[in-house]
Design an enzyme around this catalytic site. Structure first.
Site, PDB file in Angstrom:
ATOM      1  CD  GLN A   1      -8.920  -3.472 -11.210  1.00 31.99           C
ATOM      2  OE1 GLN A   1      -8.509  -2.352 -10.895  1.00 31.99           O
ATOM      3  NE2 GLN A   1     -10.198  -3.729 -11.430  1.00 31.99           N
ATOM      4  CG  ASN A   2      -9.868  -9.092  -7.023  1.00 32.47           C
ATOM      5  OD1 ASN A   2      -9.891  -7.899  -6.739  1.00 32.47           O
ATOM      6  ND2 ASN A   2     -10.943  -9.743  -7.441  1.00 32.47           N
TER       7      ASN A   2
ATOM      8  CG  HIS B   1      -3.242  -4.675  -8.900  1.00 37.42           C
ATOM      9  ND1 HIS B   1      -4.516  -4.215  -8.608  1.00 37.42           N
ATOM     10  CD2 HIS B   1      -2.743  -3.828  -9.834  1.00 37.42           C
ATOM     11  CE1 HIS B   1      -4.759  -3.135  -9.327  1.00 37.42           C
ATOM     12  NE2 HIS B   1      -3.699  -2.875 -10.075  1.00 37.42           N
TER      13      HIS B   1
ATOM     14  CB  CYS C   1      14.917 -12.915  -3.237  1.00 34.24           C
ATOM     15  SG  CYS C   1      16.446 -12.070  -2.753  1.00 34.24           S
TER      16      CYS C   1
ATOM     17  CB  CYS D   1      18.863 -13.232  -6.358  1.00 31.97           C
ATOM     18  SG  CYS D   1      17.917 -14.403  -5.359  1.00 31.97           S
TER      19      CYS D   1
ATOM     20  CB  THR E   1     -13.633  -3.291 -10.830  1.00 29.53           C
ATOM     21  OG1 THR E   1     -12.763  -2.144 -10.940  1.00 29.53           O
ATOM     22  CG2 THR E   1     -13.861  -3.865 -12.218  1.00 29.53           C
TER      23      THR E   1
ATOM     24  CG  ASN F   1     -19.646  -2.888 -10.811  1.00 26.34           C
ATOM     25  OD1 ASN F   1     -18.881  -3.536 -10.078  1.00 26.34           O
ATOM     26  ND2 ASN F   1     -19.207  -2.232 -11.882  1.00 26.34           N
TER      27      ASN F   1
ATOM     28  CD  GLU G   1     -22.936   1.640  -5.143  1.00 24.66           C
ATOM     29  OE1 GLU G   1     -23.972   1.755  -4.461  1.00 24.66           O
ATOM     30  OE2 GLU G   1     -21.813   2.040  -4.776  1.00 24.66           O
TER      31      GLU G   1
END
Length: 250
Positions: free
Chosen positions: A99-100, A117, A125, A128, A187, A212, A214
């Protein structure tokens, strides 16, 4: 670090690994997360900057903000977690679904990457759709214009209200469904549609490992949760794999 025996058994037999990564792994390199207490969105309003209408209303402001973010990324290095993921390609078919937008996985050496992402170092552009690497635009003051049609050039990132690039999402989802182990790193995996990646992996029978700092909303559905810094845990997993593979070869 003592890992769960079931997890070690999976590492012995697995052939395909997927790493679904989020802001947490980049935060260990010094890039602020978006939703943490020091997150970028706490300092700037996303609706003012990270959407197409904002860009059209004030393209120079949005471009300059992304140039600032690019400078932060440029001065940041991949951490031990990124490098461990890349090194695991020696032993498995590894796919990164991230996702980074910071390009740190590629800089660390990972080869098969799906960027859900976008990538802050790419641009295109709006008219175009011609793509431009950042180096091609470095001498431009203010928002650059396309050399072919004169249209405005924007960062190749997914803004609020925009769809994920379907080739990247489908590629990531297919890899997740075919994986033997799906690692969810840095994440909470609650932002959809990206969060469908680990869901699809689990539905297809993949072993879900959460890494993670936590517990998250994913913890209850993960097969194994390891809490701590990914930059410390992933190198330990790499070392464990090296031991397992060396033992099997003797």
């Amino acid at each position: 670090m003592n890992f769960k025996e079931e997890f070690l058994d999976k590492l012995k037999t697995a052939k395909k690994l997927v790493f679904f990564t989020g802001a947490g792994i980049s935060a260990e390199s010094g890039i602020a997360t978006f939703r943490g207490k020091d997150g970028i969105w706490n300092k700037m309003k996303p609706e003012e900057l990270a959407n197409f209408n904002a860009f059209m209303k004030n393209p120079n402001l949005v471009w300059e903000w992304y140039q600032h973010r690019r400078q932060i990324v440029h001065n940041t290095e991949p951490n031990a977690g990124h490098f461990a993921i890349a090194s695991l390609e020696e032993y498995y078919d590894v796919t990164v679904v991230t996702q980074n937008i910071d390009n740190l996985h590629r800089r660390a050496g990972s080869k098969k990457i799906f960027e859900l992402h976008g990538n802050i170092e790419r641009n295109y552009c709006i008219d175009c759709k011609t793509f431009y690497e950042l180096q091609e635009l470095e001498k431009t003051e203010g928002v650059p214009h396309c050399k072919k049609c004169g249209g405005l050039i924007r960062p190749d990132v997914v803004w609020f209200g925009e769809f994920l690039p379907q080739d990247q999402f489908r590629g990531g989802e297919n890899a997740a469904e075919q994986s033997d182990i799906c690692f969810v790193v840095g994440t909470s995996a609650v932002v959809y549609p990206a969060a469908y990646i680990p869901t699809s992996a689990k539905r297809a029978g993949s072993y879900i490992v959460e890494i993670n700092i936590e517990p998250t909303e994913l913890t209850n559905s993960a097969d194994y949760s390891i809490f701590g810094k990914s930059g410390e845990i992933l190198p330990e997993i790499l070392n464990e794999v090296r031991r397992l593979k060396a033992k099997n070869s003797n």
